[in-house]
Every structure is written in C-alpha cells, then in structure tokens.
Design an enzyme around this catalytic site. Structure first.
Site, mmCIF file in Angstrom:
data_model
loop_
_atom_site.group_PDB
_atom_site.id
_atom_site.type_symbol
_atom_site.label_atom_id
_atom_site.label_comp_id
_atom_site.label_asym_id
_atom_site.label_seq_id
_atom_site.Cartn_x
_atom_site.Cartn_y
_atom_site.Cartn_z
ATOM 1 N N THR A 64 13.961 13.451 4.550
ATOM 2 C CA THR A 64 14.552 14.568 4.802
ATOM 3 C C THR A 64 16.058 14.771 4.101
ATOM 4 O O THR A 64 16.397 15.930 3.949
ATOM 5 C CB THR A 64 15.164 14.264 6.290
ATOM 6 N N PHE A 104 9.347 9.727 10.873
ATOM 7 C CA PHE A 104 10.101 8.759 9.809
ATOM 8 C C PHE A 104 10.953 9.693 8.852
ATOM 9 O O PHE A 104 10.953 9.082 7.607
ATOM 10 C CB PHE A 104 9.005 7.801 9.110
ATOM 11 N N CYS A 105 11.669 10.757 9.401
ATOM 12 C CA CYS A 105 12.244 11.734 8.514
ATOM 13 C C CYS A 105 11.735 11.943 7.345
ATOM 14 O O CYS A 105 12.157 12.044 6.292
ATOM 15 C CB CYS A 105 13.689 10.869 8.224
ATOM 16 N N ASN A 106 10.417 12.309 7.529
ATOM 17 C CA ASN A 106 9.465 12.670 6.428
ATOM 18 C C ASN A 106 8.293 13.842 7.075
ATOM 19 O O ASN A 106 7.435 13.428 7.100
ATOM 20 C CB ASN A 106 8.722 11.497 5.596
#
Length: 851
Positions: A153, A423-425
């Site tokens: 992110t 997972f911030c992706n």
C-alpha cells in the site's frame, strides 16, 4: 481432538523423506550448533508458541537486547547535533553503523548514502516528494510513475503525491513485466532525459514471489520498459520484505532507491528504517521543507537557506532516533553470530517453506479434493524465485473457501500465530483471489474495510491466510502448523449423519426440570441462517427489573440463590416438540474472561445482567487479558452478594478476597482502557486485589471496573444502521446478552464423541461444552440450531428482536469444533416498550475456547 490415526491424505510428510526426494541439497539450521538449543537460549519466550508471522515482524534474540541495554548502561550518548564528548560519541557511532548497513548490502559510501527514516513507508514518501518529477506541458508529455500492482500500500500511495503534480501514474501487472520484450538500448533516445520512476518489490509481501533483480539493470538501460515513453528510467526496489531473510548485493543490483525497515530483519528496534540512495541520483532530489540539523546556514528574517552537503544531513530533518540506530549494531552482531549470515538464513527458511508447501499441497480429503488453495506464482523450486512465505485459503470438502477469520480463531486455540487479510497489498490480493474492482467497492459498501474480520461476503473471500518463516523458525513449527490443518479439516470429514436423541435418552431434560424453567416464545423469520444473520445490538432503557431461570411466574425482584457450576441434570433436547421452550440456566460473568457465576434470578441493568462483565483483569501495561494470553483466568471464581454490595473472588490456593461492587467516587482514579477497539473509562480496584491477582498469575496484574458514569455504545452493523436507539454496553465484546440452545450443543457433543477414534465415553461432557460458550442464557426445548431462524424471542415480559445483516463467515466441519455452523451463542439485547433491539450470533463458532 487431533488424536488418533489420520485418514487417507492426512499423513504428515516425513522431513527426512522430503530431503531425500529433493533434487537439490537442502540446508537446515546453522552448522554444528543445535537449532533447538538456540531457540531455548535466545527465544525461550516462544515455548509452547508457534510464531509464523515473520513477514509481518520477526523476533529479536535475548542476547541482542541484553547487549544493547548493556551498551546503554555503560556509555553516555548525547544529541549528535552538538560538539560535546557524549555527542561526538553518538555521531561517530551512528556513522559507523551507516558503514555497517552498506557493508551488509555489499556496497559502500562511495556508491550509496543511508538516510534514516521512521520506516520503509517514510522512505517511500520521501522519494515521492523529492523525486524530480516533470509535469506535462506544451513541450513535454511529463514524467511517469509506474508501479507493479503486486506492491505494498505504501508504494501505491505514492501516486497521491504524483497526482498533485499532474504526473501520470501507471499500474503495471506482473505478467506484463514478465512478458515485456527486451529492447535494444540503442533504440532509446539518448537526448531525452525526462525522468520516470518504476517501483517494484524484490519480494511480494503477499505471496513471497521473488521478482527478478535483473529488472533493475534492464529498466534503467531502457531494455525493459514498464510503458513505452521516451525518457530516462530510475528504479526503486522495495526491499523491505526481501532482505528480512535474504542477502542483497547492491554492487550488482544497483537500484536507485532502496527503502528498508530494520525490524523486519532484526525484530528490534521498531519504527526505524532507511532509504539507501544511489549517489549518482542524489543530486537530482528536491527538497522544500528544512528541519533542524539540515542547514549549513539560514536566516530567520529572510528567505535564505543553504543545505548541508551530504545527502543524509540534508534529508534527516531533526534529531534522528540515535539510540535506535545504535541498537542496529547489536542486531547485526547477533544475526551474524547466531546464523553465520544472510545466505544461511535464506537457505534455512526456504527449506522450511518448501517442505511446508509440499506437505500442504498434498493434503486431500477422502474424496481427493484439496484441503487448501495456495496462491503462488512459483512451485517453490528455489529461493531465487520464492521467499519463505505461503499464502493460502482453507477449503471445505466441497471446495468452498473457509473464511480466514475462522482459520485465525482456530489457530489461536493452538497458540499458532499467523496473519490474515490482504496484507496491505490489494493488487496481489485481487489478482490471486479474483476480486474485481467492482467487488472491492461492493465489499466496502457491505461494511468491509482493510484489516477487519469480514472474511467472506456472499461466499466470496475478501482475503486469505499467510504464514512466513524467520531465521529462528524450526521444523517443529512447520509440523505443528501442518498438524493443526490436518486436525481441523481431516480428522473427521466423512459427514456421516448423527444419531438423534429421543425422550428418556441421555441429554434430554427431565419432566420436572422442564416444568421449573421459564417459558420462552420465539418469533420465526423466513430467512435461513445461511442467507443472513443479525450482527448488532440495540436497547432502550425501559427495562424489567429481573430475569428468572427458576420459576413459571413473573420474575421476583430479589435474588434468591446462586450456584457456581452448570447443572449436570438439565441437559439439552436434540429434537423439538418434547415440551415448552424454556430457560434452564442463567449465568453472568462479573470479571471478563473469568469463571461463570450461576444464578436463578438476577436483576437487569442498563447494560444487560447487572454486573455482567463489569470488571476485567489487565496486565502491567493496562492491556486486557483474555484466556488466549492467560488460560488460568478461568480458575478465578467470582461471587456477588447484592445485599452486602461486595464481590468475593476465589481461586485454588488463594484466600478469598472481597471487592466492593461500586467505586468510591472520591478516591477512584479514572483511567482509559480498551475493549474491542473501544476506549472505555475504568478505575483501578486497588492495590490489595492487584497484589492478589499478581501472586496468582505470577506477573503484575490489576483489576479494573468500568466507570459507572461512562456509557459505551454498541456499534451499528449491517444494513439497518440508523434505526432505533443504540445499546449501552459493559465490558462485553459487542452485545448485552449471549444465548445458546442446549440442543445445538448436544448435537455437537454427539458428533465430537462419535469422532473419537478411541471410543471413549463422554469425551466432551455437556456441562463442559456449555461452559466453553460462556453464554448468559441457556435454553432448551427446540431443535438443534433452530435459533438461527428466530426473528425474535420473549422471556416472560422481556422481548428480544433480531436485526438482520449480512453473514460474513463460513463454518468448519461441525465435528471439528463445537459451535460450528451456527452453534455459537446468540447475542441479545432487551426490547423495551418503545425500543427495538437485537440478538445475533457471536460468530460461526465460538472463538474463545477456554482451557
């Protein structure tokens, strides 16, 4: 639960056989020293714990922390922006650590500069703000900011900075970069120096895929372009995930910018990162703000400012976190001493990942269907293409995905620490799980946000499960995880129907017990539990004064008697139609996560049963303890005496202790605590009970109570978020009351006992199962799981009504865990004369399984 012989497809792959069958030598451990001894010596806090979230944060060894603290105790480190002896020591130590960092990445100060930041995110933000972007104009098409969609992110967030400068951002899919045809460098226009930036991760933090480091040289040379535009390409290599378990040689792979977070490598310190900047690029960087320590000279009354010469001094605004920087020296020392270097870590962690991947991929249900779906771009063939990360979702025998929240809750019962979500992706999550842009927006409208536990929406996953290995991970960690998956999914998956209980059999309440219980009527709705389930609670303040579990008349106003343990006589009815729907037991839990206090009649308060979950035990940092962290909480037995206005607390081996039910307004010191992300005002119940609890648990603890003048409101959920008043809560998680149906528990009991391959009788006694659900109201007289279909319920003069919202979780095979498929307790709130309130399931199964 996991004992006995495993069925076909559930055998645990032998590590020796795995290594023998490997086409390449596989390293495990670090030379002659035993990895088990290393764990016991340096990571004794991991005893009984399986930690598999090293991609999120690895763990520091004890010797690293000891060495660092000794350093601080023996030396005086002053602010480096001074000329004193202590300041000089700090400055020289920090500069030495810059050399150490660059040496770790096989480069030197001649080629790279180290800019300390608050982490890799801060390093990325610095690049976004300082890169020499060119906005489009009459004579230029402008710079391009390109990033791989499989990026964190914090990389994608750089586009907000470029957008403000009217610079075009271009997301690039991994498959497009892999398939991009290499071009002849001579075809590039050497006169066009328009700067473009391409960002990509050396290792995906989602799947562990390792992208070619050769892209750095190819993109910079113009032979592999993310987009076909004239200009000069610069490359940012996001190395935060990669360098946690692998060496990176910057003398070979000369990226222009390399952001890092040191806790990913050492576990400590957190909140410290760095941006490694190629010195050939450094003069191009622009900076507007200037902070302390960055100026060679400036004037306060005139726009005059001359920056310092070195890149680090220009961009490190203010005083750096110099003590944390000094801690890095001890991190490097410990890592090299314990492992021999990053190459050894790379081989060790990959061996564990490849073994786990191989074993996990081979797990099959008796039908041959896979147990998991793994999200990967590699076959885990070598550490050059795959890091020690496995991303997956668990499947049921029909191939449906089991929500990641349920897997996480089950793993916590085995003390297995893993990570779930996206997972911030988001780019990798969408690509691997097949989530369209429209679905992401629809999920947001349904109430799902990044980081929550909404794992399934309309049967589609919103995220997945990730495990990752670190340098101290062991074969035992990997095998414990695999046994957990086998136990949960393959221990009993034949789906055989269970015998039905009829009147007179064990488990059915006696006729006298049914007559002594309070009748309860239900309103039924047409929706099935698979379609929708309520998830919020509201209440009005016009409440009846008591609820009764022991008579057929209107509830009296006073408590008449109490008992501590669930009744062994009053058990559930598997089939309905054997008498009225009744309440058989009534419990409150004065201290959150501690033992139940059973009553026959009890007053109601504005927050539910009077004094239910009004207290909680916290650690020395004021953090609430649950049975996940401290299983012995279930041995704390509270008793409430309403007449004497005291709570008596008992525990084996301890003298009983009394605590007043209400605070002393003059002496109570209000402090803030946290319950389920909500801030609550509490007060400390005193040093006497704190000492009592600390002696019992063997560590500092305190007892706190929610302040009587503080109101905590229930969160509104689902579609009906603006209707009716909001319930006020005690220290409960989400609702005022919890209800469970004995018939549902009985069915689960029979399935669990039937699944025991040793033929033991009463493997899960009814009273133990009921106590594990920690419900307030225990009902009987209806079919198993019929409560899933209720629209409302009346208990004497009390009326409860359900509010509908989207069900987000699937369930495990019901033989695997009591409470599966809707067997968890119902959350309830009172419906008053003019109010509308709710009851709803805690989850597809009860997430807190007391030991």
């Amino acid at each position: 639960m996991a004992g006995g012989a495993a069925p076909r497809g559930a055998e645990l792959l032998a590590f020796a056989r795995f290594r023998e069958s490997s086409k390449q030598p596989l390293a495990y451990g670090y030379g002659p020293g035993s990895l088990r001894e290393l764990r016991q010596r340096e990571f004794s806090r991991l005893a009984g714990t399986v930690y598999l979230d090293h991609a999120g944060a690895t763990l520091f060894p004890q010797s690293q922390l000891t060495s660092f603290t000794n350093d601080l105790m023996e030396n005086v480190y002053g602010n480096p922006h001074s000329q004193s002896i202590s300041s000089g020591l700090t400055h020289e130590t920090v500069e030495h650590i810059r050399y150490r960092i660059l040496a770790h990445f096989h480069t030197s100060l001649e080629d790279y500069s180290v800019i300390f930041t608050a982490g890799s995110t801060a390093a990325l933000k610095l690049v976004a703000e300082a890169f020499p972007w060119v906005s489009p104009g009459p004579e230029s098409s402008g710079s391009r900011f390109c990033y791989l969609t499989d990026s964190h992110t914090s990389v994608v967030g750089m586009r907000k900075v470029t957008m403000a400068m009217n610079v075009t951002s271009v997301p690039v899919r991994p498959e497009d970069m892999w398939s991009a045809e290499t071009q002849d460098a001579a075809a590039r226009d050497p006169d066009c120096q328009l700067p473009h930036l391409f960002c990509y991760p050396a290792q995906s933090n989602f799947s562990g895929t390792r992208y070619p480091l050769s892209w750095i040289r190819e993109v910079k040379a113009g032979r592999r372009c993310p987009v076909s535009v004239p200009g000069k390409w610069f490359v940012l290599l996001d190395a935060a995930s990669y360098v946690s378990t692998s060496p990176l040689d910057l003398s070979v792979h000369q990226a222009d910018f390399v952001p890092l977070s040191f806790y990913k490598i050492f576990g400590f310190p957190t909140g410290l990162g760095a941006l490694l900047v190629n010195n050939r690029v450094a003069p191009l960087l622009k900076k507007t703000y200037f902070g302390g320590g960055t100026a060679a000279a400036y004037l306060a009354g005139e726009d005059f400012y001359i920056p310092r010469r070195s890149v680090a001094e220009r961009f490190e605004d203010g005083t750096i976190s110099f003590l944390d920087v000094i801690a890095l020296k001890h991190g490097f020392d410990a890592l090299e001493r314990l492992t021999g270097g990053m190459e050894n870590i790379k081989q060790h962690t990959f061996t564990l990942a490849q073994y786990t991947y191989t074993a996990l991929s081979a797990l099959r249900y008796p039908s041959g269907a896979p147990v998991v779906r793994i999200y990967s771009d590699s076959e885990f063939s070598s550490p050059e293409v795959q890091g020690p990360v496995i991303n997956f979702n668990v499947l049921d025998p029909s191939g449906n995905i089991i929500g990641y929240s349920q897997v996480d809750k089950m793993a916590s019962l085995y003390n297995i620490h893993l990570r779930t979500g996206c997972f911030c992706n988001m780019g990798a999550c969408q690509r691997h799980l097949g989530i369209s842009d429209e679905m992401v927006k629809k999920h947001l409208q349904a109430g799902h946000v990044c980081g929550d536990n909404v794992d399934l929406i309309e049967g589609q996953p919103t995220g997945s499960v990730r495990i990752s290995f670190g340098y101290m991970s062991t074969l035992e960690d990997a095998q414990a995880f695999l046994r957990f998956i086998i136990a949960m999914q393959l221990h009993r998956s034949d789906g055989q129907p269970l015998p039905q209980t009829t009147a007179g059999e064990a488990g059915a309440p006696s006729e006298s017990e049914a007559q002594d219980a309070v009748p309860a009527t239900t309103d039924r709705c047409s929706s099935s539990p698979q379609e929708e389930a309520p998830t919020a609670s509201r209440v009005c303040n016009d409440l009846p004064s008591t609820v009764d579990a022991g008579g057929s008349h209107s509830p009296p106003l006073m408590a008449t008697g109490t008992q501590q343990t669930p009744s062994e006589k009053a058990v559930g009815v598997l089939d309905g139609g054997l008498g009225p729907h009744v309440i058989t037991n009534l419990y409150l839990y004065p201290i959150k996560s501690c033992a139940a206090f059973e009553v026959t009649k009890w007053p109601l308060g504005k927050q539910g049963l009077l004094y239910d979950r009004s207290w909680m035990v916290v650690n020395h940092n004021g953090v609430c303890l649950s049975q996940k962290q401290e299983a012995r909480l279930c041995l704390i037995k509270p008793f409430i005496d309403l007449q004497q206005k005291i709570m008596v607390i008992k525990a084996k081996g301890m003298e009983p202790i009394e605590v007043p039910l209400e605070e002393d307004g003059e002496q109570a010191q209000i402090c803030q605590s946290k319950v389920c992300a909500d801030r609550v005002n509490t007060y400390n119940c005193g040093q006497k009970i704190s000492s009592w609890l600390s002696r019992f648990f063997g560590r500092p603890c305190q007892l706190i109570k929610q302040s009587s003048d503080f109101q905590r409101s229930a969160k509104r959920r689902g579609k009906d978020q603006s209707v009716g008043p909001t319930a006020t809560l005690s220290l409960v998680n989400e609702a005022q009351y919890l209800l469970i149906n004995r018939s549902s528990v009985l069915e689960l009991q029979q399935q669990l006992n039937a699944s025991d391959e040793h033929g033991k009788e009463e493997l899960f006694p009814m009273k133990d199962l009921i106590s594990r659900f920690r419900a307030n109201i225990i009902t009987s007289g209806t079919r198993a799981f019929e409560e899933e279909k209720w629209d409302g319920i009346s208990i004497g003069s009390l009326h409860f009504q359900n509010a509908v919202s989207v069900r987000t979780s699937s369930c495990w095979n019901p033989v695997d865990f009591p409470g599966a498929c809707g067997g968890g307790p119902r959350r309830l709130a009172v419906l008053g004369a003019h109010g509308h309130s709710t009851f709803f399931p805690r989850s597809a199964f009860w997430p807190h399984w007391p030991l």
